[in-house]
Scaffold this active site. Structure first.
Site, PDB file in Angstrom:
ATOM      1  N   GLU A  50       2.587  36.990  38.403  1.00 40.85           N
ATOM      2  CA  GLU A  50       3.487  35.824  38.394  1.00 40.85           C
ATOM      3  C   GLU A  50       4.563  35.962  37.335  1.00 40.85           C
ATOM      4  O   GLU A  50       4.277  36.333  36.189  1.00 40.85           O
ATOM      5  CB  GLU A  50       2.647  34.566  38.141  1.00 40.85           C
ATOM      6  CG  GLU A  50       3.122  33.367  38.904  1.00 40.85           C
ATOM      7  CD  GLU A  50       3.034  33.577  40.414  1.00 40.85           C
ATOM      8  OE1 GLU A  50       4.069  33.954  41.013  1.00 40.85           O
ATOM      9  OE2 GLU A  50       1.957  33.364  40.982  1.00 40.85           O
ATOM     10  N   HIS A  51       5.777  35.649  37.734  1.00 41.87           N
ATOM     11  CA  HIS A  51       6.943  35.714  36.847  1.00 41.87           C
ATOM     12  C   HIS A  51       7.148  37.120  36.303  1.00 41.87           C
ATOM     13  O   HIS A  51       7.496  37.293  35.127  1.00 41.87           O
ATOM     14  CB  HIS A  51       6.814  34.702  35.684  1.00 41.87           C
ATOM     15  CG  HIS A  51       7.106  33.295  36.096  1.00 41.87           C
ATOM     16  ND1 HIS A  51       8.385  32.836  36.307  1.00 41.87           N
ATOM     17  CD2 HIS A  51       6.284  32.259  36.362  1.00 41.87           C
ATOM     18  CE1 HIS A  51       8.336  31.556  36.667  1.00 41.87           C
ATOM     19  NE2 HIS A  51       7.071  31.185  36.724  1.00 41.87           N
ATOM     20  N   ASP A  53       8.277  39.676  38.883  1.00 40.85           N
ATOM     21  CA  ASP A  53       9.135  40.403  39.839  1.00 40.85           C
ATOM     22  C   ASP A  53      10.547  40.574  39.285  1.00 40.85           C
ATOM     23  O   ASP A  53      11.138  41.642  39.374  1.00 40.85           O
ATOM     24  CB  ASP A  53       9.135  39.747  41.244  1.00 40.85           C
ATOM     25  CG  ASP A  53       9.623  38.308  41.284  1.00 40.85           C
ATOM     26  OD1 ASP A  53       9.724  37.656  40.208  1.00 40.85           O
ATOM     27  OD2 ASP A  53       9.913  37.806  42.397  1.00 40.85           O
ATOM     28  N   SER A 151       8.867  27.901  50.211  1.00 42.57           N
ATOM     29  CA  SER A 151       9.581  27.261  51.328  1.00 42.57           C
ATOM     30  C   SER A 151      11.065  27.583  51.276  1.00 42.57           C
ATOM     31  O   SER A 151      11.710  27.762  52.310  1.00 42.57           O
ATOM     32  CB  SER A 151       9.368  25.743  51.297  1.00 42.57           C
ATOM     33  OG  SER A 151      10.062  25.156  50.216  1.00 42.57           O
ATOM     34  N   ASP A 195       9.472  36.877  47.171  1.00 42.04           N
ATOM     35  CA  ASP A 195       9.279  35.951  48.295  1.00 42.04           C
ATOM     36  C   ASP A 195       9.906  36.494  49.572  1.00 42.04           C
ATOM     37  O   ASP A 195       9.303  36.457  50.651  1.00 42.04           O
ATOM     38  CB  ASP A 195       9.904  34.586  47.965  1.00 42.04           C
ATOM     39  CG  ASP A 195       9.355  34.009  46.671  1.00 42.04           C
ATOM     40  OD1 ASP A 195       8.362  34.558  46.161  1.00 42.04           O
ATOM     41  OD2 ASP A 195       9.925  33.028  46.176  1.00 42.04           O
ATOM     42  N   ASN A 238      11.682  21.249  42.224  1.00 39.32           N
ATOM     43  CA  ASN A 238      12.698  22.072  42.889  1.00 39.32           C
ATOM     44  C   ASN A 238      13.266  23.012  41.829  1.00 39.32           C
ATOM     45  O   ASN A 238      13.806  22.568  40.817  1.00 39.32           O
ATOM     46  CB  ASN A 238      13.804  21.201  43.488  1.00 39.32           C
ATOM     47  CG  ASN A 238      14.889  22.053  44.116  1.00 39.32           C
ATOM     48  OD1 ASN A 238      15.559  22.824  43.433  1.00 39.32           O
ATOM     49  ND2 ASN A 238      15.055  21.963  45.415  1.00 39.32           N
ATOM     50  N   LYS A 239      13.101  24.331  42.078  1.00 45.00           N
ATOM     51  CA  LYS A 239      13.427  25.322  41.047  1.00 45.00           C
ATOM     52  C   LYS A 239      14.922  25.388  40.733  1.00 45.00           C
ATOM     53  O   LYS A 239      15.309  25.847  39.656  1.00 45.00           O
ATOM     54  CB  LYS A 239      12.927  26.704  41.462  1.00 45.00           C
ATOM     55  CG  LYS A 239      11.605  27.088  40.833  1.00 45.00           C
ATOM     56  CD  LYS A 239      10.403  26.288  41.273  1.00 45.00           C
ATOM     57  CE  LYS A 239       9.942  26.628  42.652  1.00 45.00           C
ATOM     58  NZ  LYS A 239       8.741  25.924  43.102  1.00 45.00           N
TER      59      LYS A 239
HETATM   60  P1  ADP Z   1       9.449  26.511  46.871  1.00 48.45           P
HETATM   61  O1  ADP Z   1       8.464  26.749  45.781  1.00 48.45           O
HETATM   62  O2  ADP Z   1       8.821  25.807  48.025  1.00 48.45           O
HETATM   63  O3  ADP Z   1      10.224  27.723  47.260  1.00 48.45           O
HETATM   64  P2  ADP Z   1      11.998  25.501  45.848  1.00 48.45           P
HETATM   65  O4  ADP Z   1      12.193  24.469  44.796  1.00 48.45           O
HETATM   66  O5  ADP Z   1      12.427  26.874  45.551  1.00 48.45           O
HETATM   67  O6  ADP Z   1      10.458  25.436  46.264  1.00 48.45           O
HETATM   68  O7  ADP Z   1      12.756  25.031  47.190  1.00 48.45           O
HETATM   69  C1  ADP Z   1      12.475  23.800  47.803  1.00 48.45           C
HETATM   70  C2  ADP Z   1      13.666  23.335  48.604  1.00 48.45           C
HETATM   71  O8  ADP Z   1      13.792  24.095  49.822  1.00 48.45           O
HETATM   72  C3  ADP Z   1      13.539  21.886  49.086  1.00 48.45           C
HETATM   73  O9  ADP Z   1      13.932  20.950  48.075  1.00 48.45           O
HETATM   74  C4  ADP Z   1      14.507  21.877  50.273  1.00 48.45           C
HETATM   75  O10 ADP Z   1      15.843  21.742  49.855  1.00 48.45           O
HETATM   76  C5  ADP Z   1      14.314  23.273  50.854  1.00 48.45           C
HETATM   77  N1  ADP Z   1      13.330  23.202  51.946  1.00 48.45           N
HETATM   78  C6  ADP Z   1      12.058  23.593  51.941  1.00 48.45           C
HETATM   79  N2  ADP Z   1      11.455  23.355  53.144  1.00 48.45           N
HETATM   80  C7  ADP Z   1      12.401  22.787  53.929  1.00 48.45           C
HETATM   81  C8  ADP Z   1      12.428  22.286  55.273  1.00 48.45           C
HETATM   82  N3  ADP Z   1      11.358  22.305  56.062  1.00 48.45           N
HETATM   83  N4  ADP Z   1      13.586  21.788  55.739  1.00 48.45           N
HETATM   84  C9  ADP Z   1      14.676  21.733  54.947  1.00 48.45           C
HETATM   85  N5  ADP Z   1      14.713  22.184  53.694  1.00 48.45           N
HETATM   86  C10 ADP Z   1      13.597  22.691  53.177  1.00 48.45           C
HETATM   87  P1  NG1 Z   2       8.895  29.949  44.119  1.00 50.91           P
HETATM   88  O1  NG1 Z   2       7.940  29.212  43.273  1.00 50.91           O
HETATM   89  O2  NG1 Z   2       8.361  30.145  45.491  1.00 50.91           O
HETATM   90  O3  NG1 Z   2      10.247  29.296  44.189  1.00 50.91           O
HETATM   91  C1  NG1 Z   2       9.765  31.882  42.336  1.00 50.91           C
HETATM   92  C2  NG1 Z   2      10.700  33.062  42.623  1.00 50.91           C
HETATM   93  C3  NG1 Z   2       9.952  34.403  42.741  1.00 50.91           C
HETATM   94  C4  NG1 Z   2       9.028  34.624  41.553  1.00 50.91           C
HETATM   95  C5  NG1 Z   2       8.134  33.390  41.365  1.00 50.91           C
HETATM   96  C6  NG1 Z   2       7.263  33.488  40.139  1.00 50.91           C
HETATM   97  C7  NG1 Z   2      12.730  32.709  43.955  1.00 50.91           C
HETATM   98  C8  NG1 Z   2      13.307  32.590  45.304  1.00 50.91           C
HETATM   99  N1  NG1 Z   2      11.414  32.851  43.873  1.00 50.91           N
HETATM  100  O4  NG1 Z   2       9.051  31.476  43.491  1.00 50.91           O
HETATM  101  O5  NG1 Z   2      10.898  35.466  42.837  1.00 50.91           O
HETATM  102  O6  NG1 Z   2       9.750  34.927  40.392  1.00 50.91           O
HETATM  103  O7  NG1 Z   2       8.890  32.189  41.258  1.00 50.91           O
HETATM  104  O8  NG1 Z   2       6.407  34.604  40.202  1.00 50.91           O
HETATM  105  O9  NG1 Z   2      13.452  32.686  42.965  1.00 50.91           O
HETATM  106 MG    MG Z   3      11.575  28.792  46.064  1.00 59.08          MG
END
Ligand code: ADP
Ligand code: NG1
Ligand code: MG
Length: 459
Positions: A50-51, A53, A151, A195, A238-239
């Site tokens: 984790e963290h 890549d 997602s 991812d 939301n990252k």
């Molecule tokens: P994750 O850990 O799930 O990757 P992120 O914070 O990186 O979380 O991204 C989440 C964002 O992706 C949501 O706030 C939304 O904008 C988008 N998202 C995820 N799933 C969907 C979906 N089914 N439809 C539309 N947007 C989505």
């Molecule tokens: P999530 O939590 O799915 O958004 C993120 C990064 C990965 C990796 C992990 C921590 C993106 C798209 N994804 O994943 O590359 O660094 O955190 O291991 O930035």
């Molecule tokens: Mg993400």
């Protein structure tokens, strides 16, 4: 041995499952016609690594059943993109693909911005004389959002895959995975590519060791009797909405650059801890000693870092920071770097335990690595959350080990459970963690998984 991953993203016949039938019905109801094709991109759970890549180190994720499915009709006459989401919270969106832009402000980006990242990624590489095709799209996502199950990358990758297919632009899995890792950065986060790699390179039945520069993947066959259960902490982040994620990327970079400078290397060229290790030509254990001896445990102020690197604030912004981290005035370096090198070693050990003939200790050894990983993420990387820690604590008795998965600050844990304990474990969490939730909501936040296949086009 690297597995048979190369080749283009497969095109298969549409499966007659309820999942695709529902999407087809929604498409017909919304656009009054049939889609030309569908794409499916899975979410993922990261088992270990984790963290790291984005520091250049290998990771071990597997693809989930939960996915993003798009139904797409190509409009050869107009370059209009229309998006309709199965979930009402994600509003409809329309734009002309000849003149769209990605707009990122403060806070969480609108969901369609992720989709546009995928489109832009493909448009960046399409030959200039290609006619831009419009697309009418239905989006159906089943991956819990902002929960560390990827997602966002499933959505970006699905958008890129659909755009490539709509423009008759077949791509190898590795090429589109790299492209999607690049173009998701338009949303603002500087992720490492895990991812998008597992989204395209996954094969049913095994996890993957994903390594970078160049991107490659190796099958990791999980030992018999290993069941992975995912449990959502019910906290979400939301990252792209905060600087937390990029701050960690930057802290790792600054740690690498500080050591590089002290060792007489050309520090601005060293962007990742992995680059530093390569330049020094030493192993992970030696890197841990170097960190212990070279960097202080105290917070570094930005001024101190500028002083040590003999640079200026403007130059530091260019060589080391991201747009949303230029305001940060202090950084923790030693703790972050120690996490990265130890976690990279955890991945090496994980792969070696999985490739050795399994014995009665294998599952306990894997579980121990997961628990160690969580402690490091909680204490050194500081990306856990009280609810994640509580889930891990509750998992002590009935699992071999548990850890947060994905970026953290909320989201899910993954636990390694013996088959005979799965029901007991799930019931225990239902009682002790999810008792306030209506029973019909629990299945989407607490479930056992097995490794599923990567992205596919269906027509
Ligand atoms: P994750 O850990 O799930 O990757 P992120 O914070 O990186 O979380 O991204 C989440 C964002 O992706 C949501 O706030 C939304 O904008 C988008 N998202 C995820 N799933 C969907 C979906 N089914 N439809 C539309 N947007 C989505
Ligand atoms: P999530 O939590 O799915 O958004 C993120 C990064 C990965 C990796 C992990 C921590 C993106 C798209 N994804 O994943 O590359 O660094 O955190 O291991 O930035
Ligand atoms: Mg993400």
């Amino acid at each position: 041995m690297p597995s048979e991953n190369s080749g283009n993203v497969p095109i298969r016949e549409l499966p007659q499952t309820d999942r695709f039938k529902e999407v087809a019905q929604l498409f017909a109801a919304h656009y009054a016609k049939k889609p030309d094709f569908y794409v499916r991109v899975p979410g993922r759970v990261n088992l270990i690594g984790e963290h790291i890549d984005y520091c250049g180190y290998g990771v071990c994720p597997m693809a989930l059943e939960q996915d993003v499915v798009l139904a797409v009709a190509v409009d050869t006459k107009k370059s209009i993109l229309r998006l309709h989401n199965a979930e009402k919270i994600y509003g409809d969106f329309e734009t002309d693909l000849k003149k769209f832009s990605i707009s990122i402000g403060d806070g969480a980006p609108d969901w369609h911005q992720y989709f546009l990242c995928g489109i832009k990624g493909i448009f960046d590489i399409l030959p200039k004389d290609v006619d831009l095709q419009g697309m009418n799209v239905v989006v159906s996502g089943k991956i819990p959002p902002s929960a560390g199950l990827s997602s966002s990358s499933a959505l970006v990758s699905a958008a890129a895959l659909a755009t490539a297919h709509a423009h008759n632009f077949p791509m190898s899995k590795e090429k589109i995975a790299n492209l999607c890792a690049e173009c998701e950065r338009y949303i603002g986060t500087q992720g490492g590519g895990m991812d998008q790699a597992i989204a395209f390179l996954a094969t049913e039945g095994c996890a993957k060791l994903i390594e970078f520069s160049p991107l490659r993947s190796t099958d990791i066959t999980l030992p018999p009797g290993a069941v992975f259960v995912i449990a959502h902490s019910l906290a979400k982040l939301n990252k792209a909405a905060t600087a937390d994620f990029n701050c960690r990327v930057v802290e790792c970079r600054l740690a690498a650059q500080l050591i590089a400078k002290k060792r007489g290397l050309n520090w601005p060229n060293i962007k990742r801890l992995g680059d530093l290790q390569k330049a020094l030509g030493v192993d992970l254990t030696q890197m841990i000693t170097i960190v212990q001896e070279t960097i202080s445990e105290e917070l570094y102020t930005k001024e101190e870092i500028i002083g040590e690197l003999e640079t200026t604030s403007d130059q530091l912004s260019q060589t080391s920071l991201t747009q949303n981290t230029t305001h940060i005035q202090s950084f923790k370096l030693k703790q972050r770097a120690l996490h990265v090198f130890r976690e990279a070693r955890n991945v090496e050990q994980w792969a070696s335990f999985c490739t050795s003939p399994p014995d009665s200790t294998t599952l306990s050894k894997l579980g121990l690595l997961m628990s160690k990983s969580h402690e490091s993420l909680r204490d050194l990387y500081e990306c856990s959350h009280p609810q994640l820690d509580r889930l891990v604590e509750l998992s002590r008795e009935l699992t071999y080990g548990a850890r947060l998965t994905g970026a953290g600050w909320g989201g899910c844990i993954v636990a390694l459970v013996a088959p005979e304990n799965v029901d007991k474990y799930i019931n225990m969490l239902k009682e002790k963690f999810y008792s306030h939730l209506p029973p019909e909501q629990i299945d989407s936040v607490l479930f056992a998984t097995s490794p599923k296949a990567g992205a596919c086009i269906f027509q």
